[in-house]
Design a protein around this motif. Structure first.
Motif, PDB file in Angstrom:
ATOM      1  N   MET A 202     -19.323 -35.251 -12.070  1.00  0.00           N
ATOM      2  CA  MET A 202     -19.806 -33.916 -11.713  1.00  0.00           C
ATOM      3  C   MET A 202     -19.879 -33.014 -12.946  1.00  0.00           C
ATOM      4  SD  MET A 202     -18.089 -33.063  -8.012  1.00  0.00           S
ATOM      5  CE  MET A 202     -16.402 -33.371  -8.511  1.00  0.00           C
ATOM      6  N   ILE A 203     -18.858 -33.069 -13.766  1.00  0.00           N
ATOM      7  CA  ILE A 203     -18.842 -32.246 -14.971  1.00  0.00           C
ATOM      8  C   ILE A 203     -19.963 -32.679 -15.912  1.00  0.00           C
ATOM      9  CG2 ILE A 203     -17.513 -31.620 -17.032  1.00  0.00           C
ATOM     10  CD1 ILE A 203     -14.979 -31.891 -15.226  1.00  0.00           C
ATOM     11  N   ARG A 204     -20.095 -33.987 -16.098  1.00  0.00           N
ATOM     12  CA  ARG A 204     -21.144 -34.514 -16.980  1.00  0.00           C
ATOM     13  C   ARG A 204     -22.516 -34.025 -16.535  1.00  0.00           C
ATOM     14  NH1 ARG A 204     -20.314 -39.537 -16.174  1.00  0.00           N
ATOM     15  NH2 ARG A 204     -18.771 -39.786 -17.806  1.00  0.00           N
ATOM     16  N   SER A 205     -22.778 -34.084 -15.243  1.00  0.00           N
ATOM     17  CA  SER A 205     -24.100 -33.675 -14.746  1.00  0.00           C
ATOM     18  C   SER A 205     -24.362 -32.187 -14.990  1.00  0.00           C
ATOM     19  CB  SER A 205     -24.254 -34.018 -13.259  1.00  0.00           C
ATOM     20  OG  SER A 205     -23.444 -33.200 -12.455  1.00  0.00           O
ATOM     21  N   SER A 206     -23.319 -31.392 -15.021  1.00  0.00           N
ATOM     22  CA  SER A 206     -23.479 -29.955 -15.261  1.00  0.00           C
ATOM     23  C   SER A 206     -23.854 -29.641 -16.703  1.00  0.00           C
ATOM     24  CB  SER A 206     -22.182 -29.217 -14.913  1.00  0.00           C
ATOM     25  OG  SER A 206     -21.906 -29.347 -13.545  1.00  0.00           O
ATOM     26  N   PHE A 207     -23.581 -30.559 -17.604  1.00  0.00           N
ATOM     27  CA  PHE A 207     -23.826 -30.314 -19.024  1.00  0.00           C
ATOM     28  C   PHE A 207     -24.862 -31.264 -19.620  1.00  0.00           C
ATOM     29  CE2 PHE A 207     -19.746 -28.305 -18.273  1.00  0.00           C
ATOM     30  CZ  PHE A 207     -19.912 -27.100 -18.929  1.00  0.00           C
ATOM     31  N   GLU A 208     -25.656 -31.914 -18.792  1.00  0.00           N
ATOM     32  CA  GLU A 208     -26.669 -32.845 -19.290  1.00  0.00           C
ATOM     33  C   GLU A 208     -27.679 -32.170 -20.212  1.00  0.00           C
ATOM     34  OE1 GLU A 208     -28.253 -34.720 -15.804  1.00  0.00           O
ATOM     35  OE2 GLU A 208     -26.714 -36.283 -15.843  1.00  0.00           O
ATOM     36  N   GLY A 209     -27.920 -30.896 -20.000  1.00  0.00           N
ATOM     37  CA  GLY A 209     -28.864 -30.167 -20.840  1.00  0.00           C
ATOM     38  C   GLY A 209     -28.427 -30.079 -22.291  1.00  0.00           C
ATOM     39  N   ALA A 210     -27.156 -30.308 -22.558  1.00  0.00           N
ATOM     40  CA  ALA A 210     -26.633 -30.257 -23.924  1.00  0.00           C
ATOM     41  C   ALA A 210     -26.764 -31.603 -24.630  1.00  0.00           C
ATOM     42  CB  ALA A 210     -25.167 -29.823 -23.911  1.00  0.00           C
ATOM     43  N   GLY A 211     -27.298 -32.593 -23.928  1.00  0.00           N
ATOM     44  CA  GLY A 211     -27.425 -33.938 -24.486  1.00  0.00           C
ATOM     45  C   GLY A 211     -26.389 -34.865 -23.903  1.00  0.00           C
ATOM     46  N   GLU A 212     -26.745 -36.131 -23.842  1.00  0.00           N
ATOM     47  CA  GLU A 212     -25.883 -37.133 -23.196  1.00  0.00           C
ATOM     48  C   GLU A 212     -24.524 -37.270 -23.880  1.00  0.00           C
ATOM     49  OE1 GLU A 212     -26.098 -41.872 -22.364  1.00  0.00           O
ATOM     50  OE2 GLU A 212     -27.940 -40.726 -22.029  1.00  0.00           O
ATOM     51  N   GLU A 213     -24.524 -37.333 -25.205  1.00  0.00           N
ATOM     52  CA  GLU A 213     -23.267 -37.496 -25.936  1.00  0.00           C
ATOM     53  C   GLU A 213     -22.336 -36.299 -25.731  1.00  0.00           C
ATOM     54  OE1 GLU A 213     -21.891 -37.831 -30.550  1.00  0.00           O
ATOM     55  OE2 GLU A 213     -23.687 -38.953 -29.967  1.00  0.00           O
ATOM     56  N   THR A 214     -22.890 -35.103 -25.800  1.00  0.00           N
ATOM     57  CA  THR A 214     -22.093 -33.892 -25.603  1.00  0.00           C
ATOM     58  C   THR A 214     -21.602 -33.797 -24.171  1.00  0.00           C
ATOM     59  OG1 THR A 214     -23.296 -32.738 -27.341  1.00  0.00           O
ATOM     60  CG2 THR A 214     -22.136 -31.363 -25.752  1.00  0.00           C
ATOM     61  N   ALA A 215     -22.463 -34.117 -23.210  1.00  0.00           N
ATOM     62  CA  ALA A 215     -22.058 -34.080 -21.804  1.00  0.00           C
ATOM     63  C   ALA A 215     -20.918 -35.057 -21.538  1.00  0.00           C
ATOM     64  CB  ALA A 215     -23.254 -34.394 -20.906  1.00  0.00           C
ATOM     65  N   ASP A 216     -20.982 -36.247 -22.138  1.00  0.00           N
ATOM     66  CA  ASP A 216     -19.889 -37.221 -21.994  1.00  0.00           C
ATOM     67  C   ASP A 216     -18.598 -36.698 -22.612  1.00  0.00           C
ATOM     68  OD1 ASP A 216     -21.183 -39.218 -20.566  1.00  0.00           O
ATOM     69  OD2 ASP A 216     -21.806 -40.306 -22.364  1.00  0.00           O
ATOM     70  N   LYS A 217     -18.712 -36.098 -23.790  1.00  0.00           N
ATOM     71  CA  LYS A 217     -17.531 -35.544 -24.478  1.00  0.00           C
ATOM     72  C   LYS A 217     -16.862 -34.473 -23.616  1.00  0.00           C
ATOM     73  CE  LYS A 217     -16.388 -32.922 -28.660  1.00  0.00           C
ATOM     74  NZ  LYS A 217     -16.949 -32.341 -29.899  1.00  0.00           N
ATOM     75  N   ILE A 218     -17.666 -33.584 -23.050  1.00  0.00           N
ATOM     76  CA  ILE A 218     -17.137 -32.509 -22.214  1.00  0.00           C
ATOM     77  C   ILE A 218     -16.507 -33.083 -20.952  1.00  0.00           C
ATOM     78  CG2 ILE A 218     -17.798 -30.525 -20.785  1.00  0.00           C
ATOM     79  CD1 ILE A 218     -19.965 -29.963 -22.969  1.00  0.00           C
ATOM     80  N   ALA A 219     -17.179 -34.023 -20.330  1.00  0.00           N
ATOM     81  CA  ALA A 219     -16.660 -34.618 -19.088  1.00  0.00           C
ATOM     82  C   ALA A 219     -15.312 -35.291 -19.316  1.00  0.00           C
ATOM     83  CB  ALA A 219     -17.669 -35.620 -18.532  1.00  0.00           C
ATOM     84  N   GLN A 220     -15.204 -36.046 -20.400  1.00  0.00           N
ATOM     85  CA  GLN A 220     -13.945 -36.738 -20.679  1.00  0.00           C
ATOM     86  C   GLN A 220     -12.821 -35.752 -21.011  1.00  0.00           C
ATOM     87  OE1 GLN A 220     -13.475 -39.947 -19.990  1.00  0.00           O
ATOM     88  NE2 GLN A 220     -15.586 -39.791 -19.272  1.00  0.00           N
ATOM     89  N   ALA A 221     -13.174 -34.672 -21.693  1.00  0.00           N
ATOM     90  CA  ALA A 221     -12.161 -33.686 -22.061  1.00  0.00           C
ATOM     91  C   ALA A 221     -11.677 -32.877 -20.869  1.00  0.00           C
ATOM     92  CB  ALA A 221     -12.719 -32.746 -23.129  1.00  0.00           C
ATOM     93  N   LEU A 222     -12.585 -32.576 -19.924  1.00  0.00           N
ATOM     94  CA  LEU A 222     -12.245 -31.633 -18.856  1.00  0.00           C
ATOM     95  C   LEU A 222     -11.955 -32.254 -17.496  1.00  0.00           C
ATOM     96  CD1 LEU A 222     -14.700 -28.731 -19.718  1.00  0.00           C
ATOM     97  CD2 LEU A 222     -12.323 -29.051 -20.407  1.00  0.00           C
ATOM     98  N   ALA A 223     -12.237 -33.530 -17.315  1.00  0.00           N
ATOM     99  CA  ALA A 223     -11.983 -34.160 -16.012  1.00  0.00           C
ATOM    100  C   ALA A 223     -10.507 -34.075 -15.593  1.00  0.00           C
ATOM    101  CB  ALA A 223     -12.475 -35.601 -16.007  1.00  0.00           C
ATOM    102  N   PRO A 224      -9.550 -34.345 -16.480  1.00  0.00           N
ATOM    103  CA  PRO A 224      -8.147 -34.214 -16.057  1.00  0.00           C
ATOM    104  C   PRO A 224      -7.788 -32.782 -15.648  1.00  0.00           C
ATOM    105  CG  PRO A 224      -8.278 -35.535 -18.052  1.00  0.00           C
ATOM    106  CD  PRO A 224      -9.641 -34.930 -17.829  1.00  0.00           C
ATOM    107  N   PHE A 225      -8.302 -31.797 -16.388  1.00  0.00           N
ATOM    108  CA  PHE A 225      -8.077 -30.395 -16.040  1.00  0.00           C
ATOM    109  C   PHE A 225      -8.675 -30.081 -14.673  1.00  0.00           C
ATOM    110  CE2 PHE A 225      -9.795 -26.017 -16.097  1.00  0.00           C
ATOM    111  CZ  PHE A 225      -8.608 -25.305 -16.201  1.00  0.00           C
ATOM    112  N   GLY A 226      -9.871 -30.576 -14.432  1.00  0.00           N
ATOM    113  CA  GLY A 226     -10.521 -30.349 -13.141  1.00  0.00           C
ATOM    114  C   GLY A 226      -9.740 -30.957 -11.994  1.00  0.00           C
ATOM    115  N   MET A 227      -9.253 -32.163 -12.184  1.00  0.00           N
ATOM    116  CA  MET A 227      -8.473 -32.818 -11.124  1.00  0.00           C
ATOM    117  C   MET A 227      -7.158 -32.080 -10.873  1.00  0.00           C
ATOM    118  SD  MET A 227     -10.195 -35.164  -9.748  1.00  0.00           S
ATOM    119  CE  MET A 227      -8.873 -35.784  -8.740  1.00  0.00           C
ATOM    120  N   ALA A 228      -6.522 -31.645 -11.936  1.00  0.00           N
ATOM    121  CA  ALA A 228      -5.266 -30.906 -11.781  1.00  0.00           C
ATOM    122  C   ALA A 228      -5.507 -29.594 -11.037  1.00  0.00           C
ATOM    123  CB  ALA A 228      -4.638 -30.633 -13.143  1.00  0.00           C
TER     124      ALA A 228
END
Length: 69
Positions: free
Chosen positions: A4-30
């Motif tokens: 879900m996070i990755r899809s929200s940031f796809e406009g920033a590019g695939e690599e950046t969206a992946d970086k953001i998703a991996q960084a923020l997924a634990p925070f989102g789940m918490a």
């Protein structure tokens, strides 16, 4: 959560969206889990309010990651 996070940031590019998703997924789940724990403890706020705050927080953190590079 990462998807879900990755899809929200796809406009920033695939690599950046992946970086953001991996960084923020634990925070989102918490945050998601914490909202339901707070709901059980009669925190007084509707869970939708906490979810809105969580979404805004994830968006702001993601934008900060983009800015930071």
């Amino acid at each position: 959560m990462a998807r879900m996070i990755r899809s929200s940031f796809e406009g920033a590019g695939e690599e950046t969206a992946d970086k953001i998703a991996q960084a923020l997924a634990p925070f989102g789940m918490a945050g998601y889990d914490g909202a339901f724990v707070a709901l059980q403890s009669e925190g007084g706020k509707p869970v939708a309010e906490w979810m809105g705050q969580l979404a805004e927080s994830i968006a702001a953190l993601g934008e900060a990651i983009i800015t930071k590079g």
